[in-house]
Write a protein that holds these residues in place. Structure first.
Motif, PDB file in Angstrom:
ATOM      1  N   ILE A  33       0.416  -1.465   0.261  1.00  0.00           N
ATOM      2  CA  ILE A  33      -0.027   0.125  -0.047  1.00  0.00           C
ATOM      3  C   ILE A  33       0.929   1.097   0.072  1.00  0.00           C
ATOM      4  O   ILE A  33       2.051   1.288   0.608  1.00  0.00           O
ATOM      5  CB  ILE A  33      -0.977  -0.206   1.399  1.00  0.00           C
ATOM      6  CG1 ILE A  33      -1.860  -1.388   0.967  1.00  0.00           C
ATOM      7  CG2 ILE A  33      -1.885   1.139   1.467  1.00  0.00           C
ATOM      8  CD1 ILE A  33      -2.726  -1.324   2.067  1.00  0.00           C
ATOM      9  N   TYR A  34       0.455   2.079  -0.461  1.00  0.00           N
ATOM     10  CA  TYR A  34       1.184   3.430  -0.923  1.00  0.00           C
ATOM     11  C   TYR A  34       0.266   4.737   0.169  1.00  0.00           C
ATOM     12  O   TYR A  34      -0.249   4.734  -0.140  1.00  0.00           O
ATOM     13  CB  TYR A  34       1.554   3.719  -2.180  1.00  0.00           C
ATOM     14  CG  TYR A  34       2.740   3.213  -2.799  1.00  0.00           C
ATOM     15  CD1 TYR A  34       3.789   3.923  -2.986  1.00  0.00           C
ATOM     16  CD2 TYR A  34       2.103   1.871  -4.243  1.00  0.00           C
ATOM     17  CE1 TYR A  34       4.900   2.732  -3.914  1.00  0.00           C
ATOM     18  CE2 TYR A  34       2.934   1.182  -4.178  1.00  0.00           C
ATOM     19  CZ  TYR A  34       4.402   2.314  -4.438  1.00  0.00           C
ATOM     20  OH  TYR A  34       5.642   1.493  -5.121  1.00  0.00           O
ATOM     21  N   ASN A  35       1.696   4.904   1.200  1.00  0.00           N
ATOM     22  CA  ASN A  35       1.012   6.173   2.073  1.00  0.00           C
ATOM     23  C   ASN A  35       1.806   7.331   1.191  1.00  0.00           C
ATOM     24  O   ASN A  35       2.520   7.534   1.917  1.00  0.00           O
ATOM     25  CB  ASN A  35       1.197   5.631   2.949  1.00  0.00           C
ATOM     26  CG  ASN A  35       1.327   7.048   4.458  1.00  0.00           C
ATOM     27  OD1 ASN A  35       0.591   7.518   4.298  1.00  0.00           O
ATOM     28  ND2 ASN A  35       1.031   6.357   5.511  1.00  0.00           N
ATOM     29  N   GLY A  36       0.738   8.269   0.648  1.00  0.00           N
ATOM     30  CA  GLY A  36       1.548   8.852   0.044  1.00  0.00           C
ATOM     31  C   GLY A  36       2.454   8.431  -1.194  1.00  0.00           C
ATOM     32  O   GLY A  36       2.345   7.867  -1.779  1.00  0.00           O
ATOM     33  N   MET A  37       3.567   9.369  -0.749  1.00  0.00           N
ATOM     34  CA  MET A  37       4.912   8.632  -1.938  1.00  0.00           C
ATOM     35  C   MET A  37       5.596   6.835  -1.296  1.00  0.00           C
ATOM     36  O   MET A  37       6.891   6.258  -2.207  1.00  0.00           O
ATOM     37  CB  MET A  37       5.808   9.827  -1.955  1.00  0.00           C
ATOM     38  CG  MET A  37       4.935  10.512  -2.788  1.00  0.00           C
ATOM     39  SD  MET A  37       4.121   9.952  -4.285  1.00  0.00           S
ATOM     40  CE  MET A  37       5.561   9.067  -5.688  1.00  0.00           C
ATOM     41  N   MET A  38       5.468   6.618   0.416  1.00  0.00           N
ATOM     42  CA  MET A  38       5.924   5.532   1.028  1.00  0.00           C
ATOM     43  C   MET A  38       5.003   4.730   0.379  1.00  0.00           C
ATOM     44  O   MET A  38       4.046   4.988   0.879  1.00  0.00           O
ATOM     45  CB  MET A  38       6.013   6.259   2.196  1.00  0.00           C
ATOM     46  CG  MET A  38       6.774   5.109   3.281  1.00  0.00           C
ATOM     47  SD  MET A  38       6.177   5.474   4.831  1.00  0.00           S
ATOM     48  CE  MET A  38       7.236   7.075   4.792  1.00  0.00           C
ATOM     49  N   LYS A  39       6.744   3.501   0.280  1.00  0.00           N
ATOM     50  CA  LYS A  39       5.964   2.449   0.148  1.00  0.00           C
ATOM     51  C   LYS A  39       5.206   1.770   1.496  1.00  0.00           C
ATOM     52  O   LYS A  39       6.379   1.648   1.934  1.00  0.00           O
ATOM     53  CB  LYS A  39       6.530   1.592  -0.774  1.00  0.00           C
ATOM     54  CG  LYS A  39       6.463   0.247  -0.799  1.00  0.00           C
ATOM     55  CD  LYS A  39       7.341  -0.632  -1.867  1.00  0.00           C
ATOM     56  CE  LYS A  39       8.885  -0.189  -1.812  1.00  0.00           C
ATOM     57  NZ  LYS A  39       9.797  -1.685  -2.928  1.00  0.00           N
ATOM     58  N   THR A  40       4.107   0.803   2.093  1.00  0.00           N
ATOM     59  CA  THR A  40       4.018   0.186   3.081  1.00  0.00           C
ATOM     60  C   THR A  40       3.850  -1.622   2.930  1.00  0.00           C
ATOM     61  O   THR A  40       3.618  -1.346   1.602  1.00  0.00           O
ATOM     62  CB  THR A  40       3.170   1.029   3.938  1.00  0.00           C
ATOM     63  OG1 THR A  40       1.934   0.953   3.539  1.00  0.00           O
ATOM     64  CG2 THR A  40       3.356   2.445   3.824  1.00  0.00           C
ATOM     65  N   TYR A  41       3.910  -1.745   4.374  1.00  0.00           N
ATOM     66  CA  TYR A  41       3.420  -3.519   3.951  1.00  0.00           C
ATOM     67  C   TYR A  41       2.249  -3.353   4.228  1.00  0.00           C
ATOM     68  O   TYR A  41       2.446  -3.313   6.206  1.00  0.00           O
ATOM     69  CB  TYR A  41       4.153  -3.485   3.599  1.00  0.00           C
ATOM     70  CG  TYR A  41       5.236  -4.510   2.495  1.00  0.00           C
ATOM     71  CD1 TYR A  41       5.469  -4.629   1.717  1.00  0.00           C
ATOM     72  CD2 TYR A  41       6.772  -2.698   2.693  1.00  0.00           C
ATOM     73  CE1 TYR A  41       6.387  -4.649   0.654  1.00  0.00           C
ATOM     74  CE2 TYR A  41       7.904  -3.158   1.927  1.00  0.00           C
ATOM     75  CZ  TYR A  41       7.075  -3.558   1.014  1.00  0.00           C
ATOM     76  OH  TYR A  41       8.173  -3.100  -0.092  1.00  0.00           O
ATOM     77  N   PHE A  42       1.201  -4.827   4.497  1.00  0.00           N
ATOM     78  CA  PHE A  42      -0.038  -4.699   5.406  1.00  0.00           C
ATOM     79  C   PHE A  42       0.673  -5.908   5.496  1.00  0.00           C
ATOM     80  O   PHE A  42      -0.435  -6.545   4.901  1.00  0.00           O
ATOM     81  CB  PHE A  42      -1.390  -3.919   4.875  1.00  0.00           C
ATOM     82  CG  PHE A  42      -2.251  -4.316   5.736  1.00  0.00           C
ATOM     83  CD1 PHE A  42      -1.918  -3.684   7.423  1.00  0.00           C
ATOM     84  CD2 PHE A  42      -3.793  -4.832   5.627  1.00  0.00           C
ATOM     85  CE1 PHE A  42      -3.137  -3.504   7.857  1.00  0.00           C
ATOM     86  CE2 PHE A  42      -4.656  -4.895   6.577  1.00  0.00           C
ATOM     87  CZ  PHE A  42      -4.539  -4.316   7.697  1.00  0.00           C
ATOM     88  N   TYR A  43       1.147  -6.022   6.803  1.00  0.00           N
ATOM     89  CA  TYR A  43       1.206  -7.912   7.250  1.00  0.00           C
ATOM     90  C   TYR A  43      -0.197  -8.299   8.046  1.00  0.00           C
ATOM     91  O   TYR A  43      -0.269  -8.356   8.991  1.00  0.00           O
ATOM     92  CB  TYR A  43       2.252  -7.730   8.179  1.00  0.00           C
ATOM     93  CG  TYR A  43       4.009  -6.866   7.521  1.00  0.00           C
ATOM     94  CD1 TYR A  43       4.138  -7.636   6.385  1.00  0.00           C
ATOM     95  CD2 TYR A  43       4.401  -5.928   7.965  1.00  0.00           C
ATOM     96  CE1 TYR A  43       5.493  -7.775   5.354  1.00  0.00           C
ATOM     97  CE2 TYR A  43       5.024  -5.568   7.023  1.00  0.00           C
ATOM     98  CZ  TYR A  43       5.832  -6.021   6.452  1.00  0.00           C
ATOM     99  OH  TYR A  43       7.308  -6.099   5.492  1.00  0.00           O
ATOM    100  N   GLN A  44      -0.657  -9.509   7.848  1.00  0.00           N
ATOM    101  CA  GLN A  44      -1.823  -9.542   7.890  1.00  0.00           C
ATOM    102  C   GLN A  44      -1.734 -11.088   7.975  1.00  0.00           C
ATOM    103  O   GLN A  44      -1.057 -12.275   7.879  1.00  0.00           O
ATOM    104  CB  GLN A  44      -2.883 -10.215   6.956  1.00  0.00           C
ATOM    105  CG  GLN A  44      -3.482  -8.544   5.896  1.00  0.00           C
ATOM    106  CD  GLN A  44      -4.295  -8.585   5.115  1.00  0.00           C
ATOM    107  OE1 GLN A  44      -5.528  -9.039   5.157  1.00  0.00           O
ATOM    108  NE2 GLN A  44      -3.165  -7.987   4.218  1.00  0.00           N
TER     109      GLN A  44
END
Length: 384
Positions: A357-368
């Motif tokens: 998921i991109y939080n603005g320009m920052m690439k993040t990961y949603f670990y489930q």
């Protein structure tokens, strides 16, 4: 009827699409970072008041192809601006975004675009100078591969600005992103939810408003509230009245927040009070390692530190290891973690799913990390 375009965080289009369907509107197009749909003037109002995961509600004025500034000028001039903006309206191009297009200067697009709008409206209204003393009509442009999408911004301030959050901690998560991530989990009203890195309380406040069936836009205003040439004030009045009547505050919600930063807990409590849900959330100052529960089938949804400050980088393995230890000690719980730290799974364990998921320009990961599914009716039948 209007074509509306709702931008959202990249990777969360499906969540927004489901929200729009739930409002009763037909989707016309889904692309990276936005969803388009058809709605009337009431739909503009309801979208602004009710959508939890959209960043704005934009009214599409038109689309055309432009490869140079002459074709851009003519395309802007050909649009029916007089249908949307009265002769005393205040209008300007607040933002121009361009990707893979021949025209790439936002300032030039804003300048030429405004000039074309003035020319069109001058020809229609028969005046050369516009007073711009009336309501505001901000325009947003999106250029992708030389296709120009021209929109009016009906929201004004971005929809993540619900009006309740006056202060945040470092690297806060936005209200719209928090809501979208909650919707990606099986958590629903009546189930236990905890955030051991709660910061200013955004996850829990958004969850509390969901539990109370509280529309996210009830506590703020929108620029289109002044568009009386397009939307009757009676529609705004009636929809607000109906949505306020629909609020169903539960006697209790099982929402728990903690943070090691003792300065953030008063902030979280104040934000919850401003959001009208302070009675539904329990906040306390505590380290993540202190979190425990003897109740089964709960949920952790959290946004732990991920090195946004250099001083934290060396602490990350220990922080994530402690979170993992806490989670393993919980009985049949599920855990969902958003982080920009790519090494997080080394310490949390391999996730069942990992969503980018991109939080603005920052690439993040949603670990489930989904836990065992509770028996049907479990949360309704037990006194938690």
């Amino acid at each position: 009827m209007y074509e509306l375009m709702a931008p959202c965080h990249f990777g969360l289009e499906a969540v927004l699409k489901r929200e729009i369907y739930d409002l009763g509107y037909e989707i016309t197009m889904v692309e990276d970072g936005h969803v388009c749909y058809e709605a009337d003037d009431q739909g503009i109002v309801l979208s602004n008041l009710c959508l939890r995961t959209a960043e704005r509600v934009l009214v599409v004025v038109g689309r055309f192809t432009a490869t140079d500034y002459e074709s851009f000028f003519q395309g802007m001039k050909a649009l029916p601006w007089e249908r949307y903006i009265p002769s005393d309206g205040r209008f300007w191009i607040t933002k121009a975004t361009t990707v893979k297009s021949a025209l790439f200067s936002p300032s030039d697009l804003q300048r030429v675009g405004k000039k074309a709008m003035v020319k069109r409206m001058s020809d229609v209204y028969g005046i050369e100078r516009f007073p711009e003393t009336g309501p505001s009509y901000p325009v947003r442009l999106f250029l992708y591969k030389n296709v120009v999408t021209v929109t009016l911004d009906s929201s004004g301030e971005a929809l993540h600005k619900r009006g309740y959050r006056k202060k945040t901690g470092p690297a806060p998560i936005s209200e719209t992103l928090a809501s979208a991530l909650l919707m990606l989990t099986p958590w629903r009203e009546g189930k236990i939810l905890a955030d051991p890195f709660c910061g200013s309380g955004t996850f829990l406040i958004e969850a509390a408003q969901m539990a109370a069936n509280m529309a996210p836009g009830l506590g703020r205003d929108f620029v289109s509230m002044e568009w009386e040439n397009l939307i009757s004030k009676d529609i705004w009045k009636e929809e607000r009245k109906w949505l306020k009547a629909a609020v169903d505050m539960p006697e209790r919600a099982y929402l728990y927040g903690s943070d090691i930063d003792r300065t953030m807990i008063p902030v979280a409590r104040e934000n919850a009070r401003r959001a009208g849900v302070e009675k539904l959330i329990r906040f306390k100052t505590a380290d993540v390692s202190e979190f425990s529960s003897d109740r089964p089938f709960g949920f952790i949804v959290t946004n732990p530190p991920y090195g946004e400050r250099l001083s934290e980088t060396e602490e990350l393995p220990d922080i994530y290891s402690r979170l993992s230890t806490v989670y393993r000690g919980l009985d049949r719980w599920s855990m969902y973690v958003i982080s920009a730290w790519e090494d997080a799974p080394k310490y949390l364990g391999k996730p069942a799913k990992n969503r980018k998921i991109y939080n603005g320009m920052m690439k993040t990961y949603f670990y489930q990390y989904p836990g065992m599914k509770p028996p049907k009716g479990y949360f309704n039948d037990r006194d938690l």
